[in-house]
Design an enzyme around this catalytic site. Structure first.
Site, mmCIF file in Angstrom:
data_model
loop_
_atom_site.group_PDB
_atom_site.id
_atom_site.type_symbol
_atom_site.label_atom_id
_atom_site.label_comp_id
_atom_site.label_asym_id
_atom_site.label_seq_id
_atom_site.Cartn_x
_atom_site.Cartn_y
_atom_site.Cartn_z
ATOM 1 N N ASP A 313 0.763 -1.056 0.128
ATOM 2 C CA ASP A 313 0.061 0.123 -0.014
ATOM 3 C C ASP A 313 0.762 1.142 0.008
ATOM 4 O O ASP A 313 1.954 1.197 0.270
ATOM 5 C CB ASP A 313 -0.875 0.040 1.203
ATOM 6 C CG ASP A 313 -1.942 0.951 1.244
ATOM 7 O OD1 ASP A 313 -2.163 1.405 0.191
ATOM 8 O OD2 ASP A 313 -2.518 1.259 2.283
ATOM 9 N N THR A 315 -0.273 4.665 1.462
ATOM 10 C CA THR A 315 -0.533 5.504 2.665
ATOM 11 C C THR A 315 0.088 4.762 3.853
ATOM 12 O O THR A 315 -0.557 3.563 4.054
ATOM 13 C CB THR A 315 -1.772 6.256 2.748
ATOM 14 O OG1 THR A 315 -2.104 6.720 1.648
ATOM 15 C CG2 THR A 315 -2.185 7.104 4.056
ATOM 16 N N ASP A 563 -2.271 -2.560 6.236
ATOM 17 C CA ASP A 563 -2.530 -2.249 7.434
ATOM 18 C C ASP A 563 -4.079 -1.893 7.677
ATOM 19 O O ASP A 563 -4.500 -1.849 9.011
ATOM 20 C CB ASP A 563 -1.620 -0.886 8.212
ATOM 21 C CG ASP A 563 -2.072 0.243 7.374
ATOM 22 O OD1 ASP A 563 -2.729 0.194 6.247
ATOM 23 O OD2 ASP A 563 -1.596 1.497 7.667
#
Length: 828
Positions: A313, A315, A563
């Protein structure tokens, strides 16, 4: 629109339920218990084989021939100690990683351990939380539950009061409360786990390959043992009555036959292979624990070694976790009400949206902090409807009762809320290409909880958030590039923003970011285009999963890092799921690895550790199987020729120790950065079979030469064969130990020194029954070993070249396919 005031259970009611056993008594997912570790190391197939062979030697003697059993005792002890050390490491990290659900007790919301939840408990959940017990919903704030891990249904389910929630599902949007109706082993996910684990264990090619090899060896033991006994007893291969009896043992044809059989079978058994595999895994767990990496499934270490694609990912992984509000940019057209008067100011609306969100995501947190720092507090408007943020729809919103009446506002991706060719979307794309995160604030035409929401939207402002790239992200990507691992950024942000971050990190292909919404639906075409590109934006959770699945279908080994709740499906689909410790409980629960310090820069160390462990085990396996092959070759030929077996068990112990046994301990823990490819069994046997057969034929050649037509050897004959085997197999050790460093040279030299001591010292000659007094036989053993070394080297060189050509052809074909897919990939 917050949760209602409800007291929940009192401490007295909790105590009553604990006393009556109505608790969530589910064991923590952690390592094996102490008893399991001891049993697992003691009661093994190899230990059983060795125990039977030692029992035979214990009856016939002498004690020197039972030395191999002491090696097994030491090996088992070391294995238990190392696994207990690994258990302590895992247990400490598991406590840190354990989820602590929120419950309502005595009117307050508190966090407790999962095992402390009792029946009738009121639990509160938000985005990313995993439902840990079954229950009935009592209050919702736009609560949406993903039950795909349990039911396979991909679409989130919107929950209402009175609906049921199942343990094992997780929240993808909104907040809510539910009352626990089933806890412990009565809960749905626990019942599933008892029948068949909900989490798919990492497939271990290494362990399955070793098990297969051990089965083959077990089947071979019986006919070879029977051949040796028959040959020694009935074909003239036993020690004759006028020969010198074995010192300290029972003499006679049967004893000699049994002793020969034990000597052969002990060498056939790869006694150190299982031990070193366990030790390598345990040491890997301990080393990863030092980097605050929790290994939730042990075979994941093997998967790490095979990883050749990392999907990550953007961010919070490549960029810093926190964001900062850079500006609120007006779009030039003021939003107006039905009476033509200007409506609420954008900054007031943003403050109200942030204040109304019961479970804000990082973007909303940054907006709230930025407006507070600018002295723009929330106006306190009443919320009439709420739409929590969802990764699937990529917007959130609220219907607010303001001084000018009810207004409906949404905040989300500009290219989702407005046409891609609109000025708002174009300006958002321009800003996103600079690496900024851009959201659109727009006026909606219907209530945000309406089925048709957001309806017609009127863009008002662009909210620009600044996100900085992590300082350690660049070196991390450079490491993967040097190691031949492809990195793909898979994000829900605008593709231009993803590409900008990739370009800043010098990621190859980042100058051509891809909008995942434009990717084809055909799985095979999708997989080709995903493999050819490196930066993807506007990726939905389902599409992220499809991309990972496509890479796996093309033979790639994929590690997925994430996350958030939007990463759960992809984490589950990947070969290795890597979650951040501060991420959602749902992502941590399905991942095989958890980075407790949330540092993407730890991943190279994790991959390197996996390669070290598996690469070294493969080396060690080649050594032990070479021993097995040359013993089988020697035993079969000796049995067919009807001559006495050249070794006693003590000779086999000496050869095994100095050539493979002791060196393998050091090689199993040495640095190793080679990429591990599929085909463990075939690749191991490609070295072991030819090397073992050459060594076995060399031993037979030496034996027949020094026997000179006799059928029963003397100590000098046996010593010559020991020299041939040791010299040949030490050369195999050198071939396997590449690349050479000083300590490996010292290691091999030390083994030569130990062997020399055993042959020249009186104690060594007596203990191992060796005799080097005949230089002709010693030189014969060395000469045959030299010829065997040349043969093994030629075979190895030819095999390496054939493998290199095959790999080059495969790489060229893959490169051509990638180029074709890259040319057909739609780019932003």
């Amino acid at each position: 629109m917050g949760p209602p005031d409800e007291p929940g259970l009192s401490q007295r009611e909790v105590a009553e339920r604990v006393a009556t056993g109505r608790t969530n008594d589910v064991p923590v997912r952690a390592s094996r218990g102490v008893g399991q570790i001891i049993r697992g190391n003691v009661f093994t197939r190899i230990n059983a084989m060795i125990a039977v062979l030692f029992s035979i030697i214990a009856l016939i003697g002498p004690v020197q021939d039972g030395l191999f059993a002491m090696v097994i005792v030491i090996n088992t002890f070391i294995g238990i100690v190392q696994e207990l050390r690994a258990k302590r490491t895992l247990d400490k990290l598991a406590i840190v990683n354990a989820a602590r659900p929120r419950v309502v007790r005595d009117g307050s919301t508190v966090r407790v351990a999962t095992q402390e939840i009792v029946l009738d408990e009121v639990l509160e959940v938000g985005v990313g939380d995993q439902v840990v017990v079954d229950g009935e919903v009592t209050w919702v704030g736009g609560l949406e539950i993903d039950e795909s891990l349990l039911t396979g249904e991909a679409d989130p389910v919107l929950k209402q009061p009175g609906d049921t929630v199942m343990s094992g599902s997780f929240v993808v949007a909104g907040t809510g409360r539910f009352r626990a109706t089933k806890v412990g082993r009565h809960a749905y996910a626990v019942r599933l786990a008892e029948e068949a684990s909900r989490f798919s264990l990492v497939r271990s090619e290494l362990r399955s390959g070793i098990d297969l090899i051990l089965r083959w060896i077990t089947f071979a033991l019986f006919p070879i043992g029977a051949l040796l006994i028959y040959s020694q007893l009935f074909m003239g291969g036993h020690v004759t009555l006028d020969a010198e009896p074995v010192s300290g043992g029972i003499s006679g044809p049967l004893a000699d036959a049994l002793r020969s059989m034990v000597a052969a079978l002990v060498s056939m058994i790869p006694e150190g292979l299982i031990l070193l595999t366990s030790i390598a895994f345990a040491v890997g767990v301990i080393r990863l624990g030092r980097h605050r990496c929790l290994v939730q499934e042990l075979p994941a270490i093997e998967g790490l070694a095979r990883v050749d694609v990392v999907c990550t990912d953007k961010t919070g992984t490549l960029t810093e976790v926190g964001m900062k509000l850079a500006e609120v940019r007006e779009l030039g057209g003021a939003a107006t009400g039905t009476n033509g008067e200007p409506v609420s100011a954008p900054t007031l609306v943003l403050a109200a949206l942030a204040d109304s969100d019961p479970d804000p995501n990082p973007s909303m947190v940054a907006i709230a902090e930025g407006l507070t720092a600018q002295g723009r507090p929330a106006p306190g408007w009443r919320v009439t409807a709420l739409a929590p943020f969802s990764s699937a729809r990529k917007w959130s919103g609220a219907s607010l009762f303001t001084p000018t009446g009810e207004e409906h506002w949404v905040l989300g991706a500009a290219d989702v809320l407005s046409p891609s060719d609109s000025p708002a979307a174009a300006e958002a794309a321009r800003l996103g290409a600079q690496g900024l995160r851009v959201l659109l604030l727009a006026r909606a035409s219907v209530r945000v909880d309406d089925e048709l929401a957001p309806g017609t939207v009127r863009p008002v402002s662009l909210v620009v958030l600044d996100q900085r790239v992590r300082e350690d992200a660049g070196p991390t990507l450079d490491y993967f590039a040097a190691q031949g691992v492809d990195v793909k950024i898979v994000s829900g942000d605008h593709a231009a923003s993803v590409g900008a971050v990739g370009r800043e990190l010098s990621l190859p292909g980042a100058d051509r970011p891809v909008d995942a919404r434009e990717l084809p639906e055909d799985p095979e075409t999708l997989a080709r285009q995903v493999e050819a590109s490196s930066s993807f934006g506007r990726v939905s959770p389902e599409r992220k999963r499809d991309m990972v699945r496509g890479l796996r279908d093309r033979g790639r080994t994929v590690a997925m890092t994430g996350d958030g709740v939007n990463d759960v499906l992809a984490l589950k689909e990947a070969d290795i799921g890597v979650a951040m410790g501060a991420g959602s409980p749902a992502s941590r629960s399905v991942a095989q690895l958890v980075l407790l310090d949330d540092r993407f820069a730890v991943l190279p160390k994790v991959v390197a550790e996996g390669r070290r462990v598996i690469g070294n085990i493969e080396r060690v396996a080649s050594l032990f199987l070479t021993k097995t092959v040359y013993t089988m070759t020697l035993a079969i030929i000796v049995g067919l020729l009807a001559v006495a077996y050249p070794f006693f068990p003590r000779h086999a112990t000496l050869i095994n120790a100095v050539t493979f046994g002791i060196p393998s301990f050091f090689l199993a823990l040495a640095p190793n950065t080679d990429i591990v490819r599929p085909g463990f069994v075939l690749r191991t046997l490609r070295l072991a079979i030819p090397s073992g057969m050459v060594a076995g034929f060399a031993a037979v050649t030496t034996y027949l030469l020094v026997l000179g037509g006799r059928t029963v050897p003397d100590p000098s004959d046996r010593t010559a064969v020991v020299i041939t085997l040791c010299a040949t197999t030490l050369w195999v050790l050198l071939l396997v130990a590449k690349p050479y460093v000083w300590w490996k040279v010292v290691l091999v030299g030390s083994m030569v020194g130990l062997l020399t001591l055993a042959m020249v010292t009186p104690l060594g000659r007596w203990f191992f029954d060796l005799d080097v007094s005949d230089p002709t036989k010693v030189l014969t053993g060395l000469a045959v070993a030299g010829a065997a070394i040349v043969a093994i080297t030629v075979i190895r060189v030819v095999d390496d070249r054939m493998m290199a050509r095959s790999q080059a052809a495969a790489d060229a074909k893959a490169a051509a396919e990638d180029e074709a897919a890259r040319e057909s990939t739609p780019a932003v």
